[in-house]
Design a protein around this motif. Structure first.
Motif, PDB file in Angstrom:
ATOM      1  N   PRO A 118       0.837  -1.204   0.000  1.00 21.22           N
ATOM      2  CA  PRO A 118       0.000   0.000   0.000  1.00 21.22           C
ATOM      3  C   PRO A 118       0.872   1.255   0.000  1.00 21.22           C
ATOM      4  CG  PRO A 118      -0.663  -1.541   1.733  1.00 21.22           C
ATOM      5  CD  PRO A 118       0.640  -2.027   1.201  1.00 21.22           C
ATOM      6  N   SER A 119       0.378   2.322  -0.621  1.00 21.44           N
ATOM      7  CA  SER A 119       1.171   3.560  -0.713  1.00 21.44           C
ATOM      8  C   SER A 119       1.502   4.117   0.665  1.00 21.44           C
ATOM      9  CB  SER A 119       0.424   4.608  -1.544  1.00 21.44           C
ATOM     10  OG  SER A 119      -0.829   4.911  -0.966  1.00 21.44           O
ATOM     11  N   GLU A 120       0.581   3.930   1.641  1.00 25.45           N
ATOM     12  CA  GLU A 120       0.866   4.462   2.981  1.00 25.45           C
ATOM     13  C   GLU A 120       2.036   3.735   3.633  1.00 25.45           C
ATOM     14  OE1 GLU A 120      -3.022   1.982   3.452  1.00 25.45           O
ATOM     15  OE2 GLU A 120      -2.075   3.298   1.960  1.00 25.45           O
ATOM     16  N   ASP A 121       2.199   2.435   3.327  1.00 21.55           N
ATOM     17  CA  ASP A 121       3.351   1.701   3.860  1.00 21.55           C
ATOM     18  C   ASP A 121       4.647   2.186   3.217  1.00 21.55           C
ATOM     19  OD1 ASP A 121       1.829   0.212   5.572  1.00 21.55           O
ATOM     20  OD2 ASP A 121       1.974  -1.670   4.449  1.00 21.55           O
ATOM     21  N   ILE A 122       4.611   2.461   1.926  1.00 21.18           N
ATOM     22  CA  ILE A 122       5.804   2.961   1.234  1.00 21.18           C
ATOM     23  C   ILE A 122       6.216   4.313   1.799  1.00 21.18           C
ATOM     24  CG2 ILE A 122       6.735   3.719  -0.993  1.00 21.18           C
ATOM     25  CD1 ILE A 122       4.814   1.666  -2.311  1.00 21.18           C
ATOM     26  N   HIS A 123       5.246   5.203   2.008  1.00 19.81           N
ATOM     27  CA  HIS A 123       5.552   6.525   2.571  1.00 19.81           C
ATOM     28  C   HIS A 123       6.106   6.389   3.992  1.00 19.81           C
ATOM     29  CE1 HIS A 123       4.073   8.712  -0.815  1.00 19.81           C
ATOM     30  NE2 HIS A 123       2.826   8.312  -0.674  1.00 19.81           N
ATOM     31  N   ARG A 124       5.536   5.473   4.752  1.00 23.50           N
ATOM     32  CA  ARG A 124       6.013   5.280   6.125  1.00 23.50           C
ATOM     33  C   ARG A 124       7.433   4.736   6.128  1.00 23.50           C
ATOM     34  NH1 ARG A 124       5.304   1.009  10.089  1.00 23.50           N
ATOM     35  NH2 ARG A 124       5.797   1.891  12.139  1.00 23.50           N
ATOM     36  N   ALA A 125       7.729   3.816   5.220  1.00 21.45           N
ATOM     37  CA  ALA A 125       9.083   3.271   5.137  1.00 21.45           C
ATOM     38  C   ALA A 125      10.095   4.370   4.821  1.00 21.45           C
ATOM     39  CB  ALA A 125       9.135   2.173   4.079  1.00 21.45           C
TER      40      ALA A 125
END
Length: 270
Positions: A118-125
């Protein structure tokens, strides 16, 4: 919060961990010291359930960790993240994907097979990498980074799990003094800013004194010291390591100043 009661791990007749009991009533940064073979790594592996205990128990917030199986065990391993001495990254994979591996135990098999995040996981990473000062390397292969940078990627992967406990097994053993300091600073900030418990196996006394709230000394599988950094005197350290009066802390130091002092001391001529 975390209670270890008479925890034992035997390999045949040899007890790698021998009836260890420890009680931590709040999140803190804990250093476990001792010579190679003292049982430090086995203890952490039992806490993370990579090894099963022969006897004894581990309890966290009233939950019997040693009794967990299947999905419950995997959830515990998400809550109790592990950082290894040799980083355990996928060398040819980019940095951000390595960090995203911290989410694998909560994703579907299909999403894992096709590397879908998910894009939110990528941003969080990327935010976690930025916090650790290496966001600029997010698109690089992990193998292109220095040892210190790779260890920070491993820390980022652990934080991606959003754990309550971070276990670090000799996290600076293969690093030079400057990178060792950066990694230990990061681990300390994770405790201070996030309120996470951090338990780190360490070889060096100066590191334990500088960064830890509590120090546990192990020898031959047993706890032989449990106290504050101030109580970790040279005499106590000799007992932990089974050393005689010739024991020198400078020889095990990760401090740049201590190493410089040690190498600049004139050697007497016989």
């Amino acid at each position: 919060m975390l209670k270890i009661d008479k925890l034992t791990k035997a390999f045949g007749a040899n007890k790698a961990v021998d009836s260890v009991s420890l009680d931590f009533d709040r999140p803190m940064m804990i250093g476990i010291i001792g010579a190679s073979g003292a049982g430090k790594s086995t203890l952490l592996r039992m806490l993370n359930r990579l090894e099963n205990a022969t006897s004894g128990s581990i309890t966290f917030d009233g939950r019997d960790v040693t009794a967990l199986h299947g999905a419950d065990k995997r959830r515990w391993q998400r809550d109790c993240a592990m950082i290894f001495q040799q980083f355990n990254l996928v060398p040819r994979m980019d940095v951000v994907s390595n960090v995203l591996h911290g989410t694998l135990n909560r994703r579907s098999t299909l999403a894992t097979m096709f590397n879908l995040y998910p894009s939110e996981d990528i941003h969080r990473a990327i935010d976690i990498l930025d916090r650790l000062g290496i966001a600029g390397h997010a698109a690089k292969r992990a193998e292109a980074l220095s040892g210190g940078q790779q260890q920070r990627v491993a820390i980022a992967r652990a934080i991606m799990q959003d754990p309550q406990i971070v276990l670090a097994d000799e996290p600076i053993a293969s690093l030079d003094p400057m990178n060792a300091q950066i990694v230990m600073d990061d681990l300390r900030r994770i405790h201070d800013e996030d309120g996470r418990m951090v338990i780190a196996n360490l070889h060096t006394l100066d590191t334990a004194r500088r960064y830890c709230d509590r120090v546990v000394g192990m020898r031959a599988g047993r706890v032989v010291f449990d106290g504050t950094p101030e109580q970790l005197t040279t005499g106590v350290a000799r007992d932990i390591y089974g050393a005689d009066a010739s024991f020198s802390e400078a020889a095990t130091s990760t401090s740049i100043d201590a190493l410089n002092a040690a190498t600049s001391t004139p050697v007497p001529v016989a």
